[in-house]
Structure formats: structure tokens, C-alpha cells
Scaffold this motif. Structure first.
Motif: not given
Length: 69
Positions: A19, A30-36, A50, A56
């Protein structure tokens, strides 16, 4: 004859390794959230932003660095 005892090597946390990634200077990315899902209401520019990885920092960054190195 004296028997040598060696300490076991520390294993990196495999879940954290997948991750996060370390940069050459030691920063944690890290990758960002809210892209699923629910992407239709998000604008193109927001979805583009995104995609980027972000640094981090803070106490979580230090914890992750210990887990993956």
C-alpha cells in the motif's frame, strides 16, 4: 565448540508494503482515497487529482516507515 546464535531478521509488513512506497529521500507515499466508486458525480479534474500519490507524514508516516523497511 561454541555454537553461534543469530537473531532472526525483521520481516517487513506485507500489507503495508503493497500500500505504501518509500522514495529515495525516505518519504512515504500513499494513494489517495475516494477513487473507487461513485465517480459520476466527481469532476474530471477532481478524479485527475486523486490519481496522484501523496506524502504520508506525521506519526502514521513514521509507523509505516518502520513497517516497510
Amino acid at each position: 565448540m561454541a555454537q553461534k546464535t543469530t537473531k532472526a531478521k525483521k520481516k517487513s509488513h506485507r500489507g503495508a508494503k503493497k500500500r505504501f512506497k518509500l522514495t529515495g529521500t525516505g518519504k512515504v507515499l500513499r494513494h489517495q482515497a475516494m477513487k473507487r466508486h461513485i465517480l459520476t458525480k466527481k469532476t474530471r479534474s477532481r478524479k485527475r487529482r486523486l490519481r496522484q500519490e501523496v506524502e504520508q507524514g506525521g506519526s502514521l508516516g513514521r509507523t509505516v516507515k518502520a513497517l516497510i523497511s
